[in-house]
Design a protein around this motif. Structure first.
Motif, PDB file in Angstrom:
ATOM      1  N   LEU A 197       0.812  -1.213   0.000  1.00  0.00           N
ATOM      2  CA  LEU A 197       0.000   0.000   0.000  1.00  0.00           C
ATOM      3  C   LEU A 197       0.851   1.272   0.000  1.00  0.00           C
ATOM      4  CD1 LEU A 197      -2.677  -1.196   2.563  1.00  0.00           C
ATOM      5  CD2 LEU A 197      -3.045  -0.761   0.112  1.00  0.00           C
ATOM      6  N   GLY A 198       2.188   1.120   0.052  1.00  0.00           N
ATOM      7  CA  GLY A 198       3.074   2.272   0.065  1.00  0.00           C
ATOM      8  C   GLY A 198       2.985   3.071   1.358  1.00  0.00           C
ATOM      9  N   LEU A 199       2.737   2.366   2.463  1.00  0.00           N
ATOM     10  CA  LEU A 199       2.578   3.023   3.756  1.00  0.00           C
ATOM     11  C   LEU A 199       3.760   2.754   4.671  1.00  0.00           C
ATOM     12  CD1 LEU A 199      -1.158   2.068   4.434  1.00  0.00           C
ATOM     13  CD2 LEU A 199      -0.280   4.290   3.680  1.00  0.00           C
ATOM     14  N   ASP A 200       3.996   3.692   5.580  1.00  0.00           N
ATOM     15  CA  ASP A 200       4.983   3.509   6.632  1.00  0.00           C
ATOM     16  C   ASP A 200       4.468   2.384   7.537  1.00  0.00           C
ATOM     17  OD1 ASP A 200       6.519   3.641   8.959  1.00  0.00           O
ATOM     18  OD2 ASP A 200       6.382   5.828   9.126  1.00  0.00           O
ATOM     19  N   PRO A 201       5.276   1.340   7.790  1.00  0.00           N
ATOM     20  CA  PRO A 201       4.809   0.254   8.657  1.00  0.00           C
ATOM     21  C   PRO A 201       4.379   0.729  10.049  1.00  0.00           C
ATOM     22  CG  PRO A 201       6.839  -0.380   7.566  1.00  0.00           C
ATOM     23  CD  PRO A 201       6.608   1.076   7.248  1.00  0.00           C
ATOM     24  N   ALA A 202       4.811   1.899  10.471  1.00  0.00           N
ATOM     25  CA  ALA A 202       4.437   2.410  11.789  1.00  0.00           C
ATOM     26  C   ALA A 202       2.953   2.757  11.889  1.00  0.00           C
ATOM     27  CB  ALA A 202       5.282   3.633  12.143  1.00  0.00           C
ATOM     28  N   VAL A 203       2.268   2.947  10.750  1.00  0.00           N
ATOM     29  CA  VAL A 203       0.840   3.284  10.789  1.00  0.00           C
ATOM     30  C   VAL A 203      -0.048   2.095  10.469  1.00  0.00           C
ATOM     31  CG1 VAL A 203       1.273   5.703  10.231  1.00  0.00           C
ATOM     32  CG2 VAL A 203       0.655   4.114   8.403  1.00  0.00           C
ATOM     33  N   VAL A 204       0.549   0.972  10.096  1.00  0.00           N
ATOM     34  CA  VAL A 204      -0.220  -0.237   9.782  1.00  0.00           C
ATOM     35  C   VAL A 204      -0.152  -1.152  11.008  1.00  0.00           C
ATOM     36  CG1 VAL A 204      -0.504  -2.191   8.214  1.00  0.00           C
ATOM     37  CG2 VAL A 204       0.303   0.015   7.329  1.00  0.00           C
ATOM     38  N   TYR A 205      -1.324  -1.554  11.491  1.00  0.00           N
ATOM     39  CA  TYR A 205      -1.427  -2.336  12.722  1.00  0.00           C
ATOM     40  C   TYR A 205      -1.964  -3.732  12.432  1.00  0.00           C
ATOM     41  CZ  TYR A 205      -0.352   1.677  15.627  1.00  0.00           C
ATOM     42  OH  TYR A 205       0.306   2.712  16.236  1.00  0.00           O
ATOM     43  N   LYS A 206      -1.404  -4.706  13.148  1.00  0.00           N
ATOM     44  CA  LYS A 206      -1.871  -6.084  13.016  1.00  0.00           C
ATOM     45  C   LYS A 206      -2.749  -6.424  14.208  1.00  0.00           C
ATOM     46  CE  LYS A 206       2.603  -7.744  14.778  1.00  0.00           C
ATOM     47  NZ  LYS A 206       3.820  -8.496  14.393  1.00  0.00           N
ATOM     48  N   THR A 207      -3.632  -7.375  13.984  1.00  0.00           N
ATOM     49  CA  THR A 207      -4.547  -7.842  15.010  1.00  0.00           C
ATOM     50  C   THR A 207      -4.110  -9.229  15.444  1.00  0.00           C
ATOM     51  OG1 THR A 207      -6.328  -6.606  13.926  1.00  0.00           O
ATOM     52  CG2 THR A 207      -6.977  -8.275  15.553  1.00  0.00           C
ATOM     53  N   LEU A 208      -3.781  -9.362  16.719  1.00  0.00           N
ATOM     54  CA  LEU A 208      -3.350 -10.648  17.268  1.00  0.00           C
ATOM     55  C   LEU A 208      -4.355 -11.112  18.308  1.00  0.00           C
ATOM     56  CD1 LEU A 208       0.412  -9.728  17.828  1.00  0.00           C
ATOM     57  CD2 LEU A 208      -0.574 -11.003  15.903  1.00  0.00           C
ATOM     58  N   ILE A 209      -4.703 -12.376  18.248  1.00  0.00           N
ATOM     59  CA  ILE A 209      -5.589 -12.953  19.250  1.00  0.00           C
ATOM     60  C   ILE A 209      -4.714 -13.652  20.285  1.00  0.00           C
ATOM     61  CG2 ILE A 209      -7.544 -14.501  19.677  1.00  0.00           C
ATOM     62  CD1 ILE A 209      -8.136 -11.958  17.910  1.00  0.00           C
ATOM     63  N   VAL A 210      -4.984 -13.329  21.531  1.00  0.00           N
ATOM     64  CA  VAL A 210      -4.141 -13.768  22.646  1.00  0.00           C
ATOM     65  C   VAL A 210      -4.940 -14.677  23.576  1.00  0.00           C
ATOM     66  CG1 VAL A 210      -2.755 -12.936  24.586  1.00  0.00           C
ATOM     67  CG2 VAL A 210      -2.860 -11.605  22.484  1.00  0.00           C
ATOM     68  N   GLN A 211      -4.307 -15.781  23.962  1.00  0.00           N
ATOM     69  CA  GLN A 211      -4.880 -16.696  24.950  1.00  0.00           C
ATOM     70  C   GLN A 211      -4.399 -16.238  26.328  1.00  0.00           C
ATOM     71  OE1 GLN A 211      -6.703 -19.948  24.427  1.00  0.00           O
ATOM     72  NE2 GLN A 211      -7.126 -19.335  26.521  1.00  0.00           N
ATOM     73  N   LEU A 212      -5.339 -15.932  27.193  1.00  0.00           N
ATOM     74  CA  LEU A 212      -5.017 -15.501  28.547  1.00  0.00           C
ATOM     75  C   LEU A 212      -5.254 -16.649  29.519  1.00  0.00           C
ATOM     76  CD1 LEU A 212      -6.923 -12.096  28.407  1.00  0.00           C
ATOM     77  CD2 LEU A 212      -4.459 -12.416  28.159  1.00  0.00           C
ATOM     78  N   GLU A 213      -4.476 -16.682  30.564  1.00  0.00           N
ATOM     79  CA  GLU A 213      -4.709 -17.676  31.616  1.00  0.00           C
ATOM     80  C   GLU A 213      -5.270 -16.949  32.830  1.00  0.00           C
ATOM     81  OE1 GLU A 213      -4.479 -20.871  31.272  1.00  0.00           O
ATOM     82  OE2 GLU A 213      -3.624 -20.756  29.277  1.00  0.00           O
ATOM     83  N   PRO A 214      -6.333 -17.421  33.400  1.00  0.00           N
ATOM     84  CA  PRO A 214      -7.052 -18.643  33.080  1.00  0.00           C
ATOM     85  C   PRO A 214      -8.070 -18.449  31.951  1.00  0.00           C
ATOM     86  CG  PRO A 214      -7.990 -17.680  35.057  1.00  0.00           C
ATOM     87  CD  PRO A 214      -6.864 -16.778  34.616  1.00  0.00           C
ATOM     88  N   LYS A 215      -8.015 -19.266  30.998  1.00  0.00           N
ATOM     89  CA  LYS A 215      -8.952 -19.496  29.895  1.00  0.00           C
ATOM     90  C   LYS A 215      -9.825 -18.319  29.434  1.00  0.00           C
ATOM     91  CE  LYS A 215     -11.462 -23.282  28.037  1.00  0.00           C
ATOM     92  NZ  LYS A 215     -11.375 -24.654  27.846  1.00  0.00           N
ATOM     93  N   ALA A 216      -9.222 -17.378  28.772  1.00  0.00           N
ATOM     94  CA  ALA A 216      -9.942 -16.271  28.156  1.00  0.00           C
ATOM     95  C   ALA A 216      -9.147 -15.837  26.929  1.00  0.00           C
ATOM     96  CB  ALA A 216     -10.093 -15.116  29.134  1.00  0.00           C
ATOM     97  N   LEU A 217      -9.790 -15.108  26.047  1.00  0.00           N
ATOM     98  CA  LEU A 217      -9.126 -14.579  24.862  1.00  0.00           C
ATOM     99  C   LEU A 217      -9.226 -13.058  24.863  1.00  0.00           C
ATOM    100  CD1 LEU A 217     -10.448 -17.037  22.119  1.00  0.00           C
ATOM    101  CD2 LEU A 217      -8.174 -17.009  23.145  1.00  0.00           C
ATOM    102  N   ALA A 218      -8.277 -12.432  24.201  1.00  0.00           N
ATOM    103  CA  ALA A 218      -8.289 -10.982  24.021  1.00  0.00           C
ATOM    104  C   ALA A 218      -7.698 -10.669  22.658  1.00  0.00           C
ATOM    105  CB  ALA A 218      -7.485 -10.287  25.118  1.00  0.00           C
TER     106      ALA A 218
END
Length: 160
Positions: free
Chosen positions: A41-62
């Protein structure tokens, strides 16, 4: 711009958010999908954000939203979520929970809306770019609008 019909785009519209859609040719063989998106996209990587799904203990997601060139500080998100520890979720679990395919996971319009944690680097930016709900589709949006719509917690999450 014509609707792309993804749950992310529909959620942004339903929330009355001001956003732009950006498309690029998704390359499934790219080593780093987010960096590939920024470059395409010709963008600075500093403005492009990724979405990560995280497993939390005890048993939850964020959901963590961080710059594509950064790594997630798992201790920081665990502390913010008041969890004992955090790790990246299994990709199949992330897909089932969000309704999106890996490489196309958006913080918006998830099947089961997870708690969202947005990296503090987004603050002060006029616009950031997040996944639009499918591979090759991105949403450019004001980070404050995104944070408000998702009731996101904004804190330092990224490490170089």
């Amino acid at each position: 711009m014509a609707a792309k019909g993804t749950p992310a785009v529909n959620a942004a519209k339903a929330a009355g958010l001001d956003f732009r859609l950006m498309e690029y040719e998704y390359d499934p063989s790219a080593d780093a999908i987010g960096l590939h998106a920024a470059q395409s996209l010709g963008l600075d990587p500093a403005v492009v954000y990724k979405t990560l799904i995280v497993q939390l203990e005890p048993k939850a997601l964020a959901c963590a939203v961080i710059p594509v060139a950064a790594k997630l500080d798992l201790k920081a998100i665990a502390a913010a979520a008041r969890a004992k520890k955090a790790d990246l979720a299994d990709p199949a679990l992330a897909e089932r929970t969000t309704g999106y395919s890996v490489g196309g996971i958006s913080p918006l319009g998830q099947r089961k809306q997870l708690p969202v944690f947005l990296d503090a680097s987004a603050e002060g930016r006029a616009e950031i770019v997040v996944n639009g709900g499918r591979r090759g589709l991105q949403i450019a949006i004001a980070p404050g609008d995104l944070a408000r719509a998702l009731k996101a917690t904004v804190l330092p999450l990224a490490v170089a």
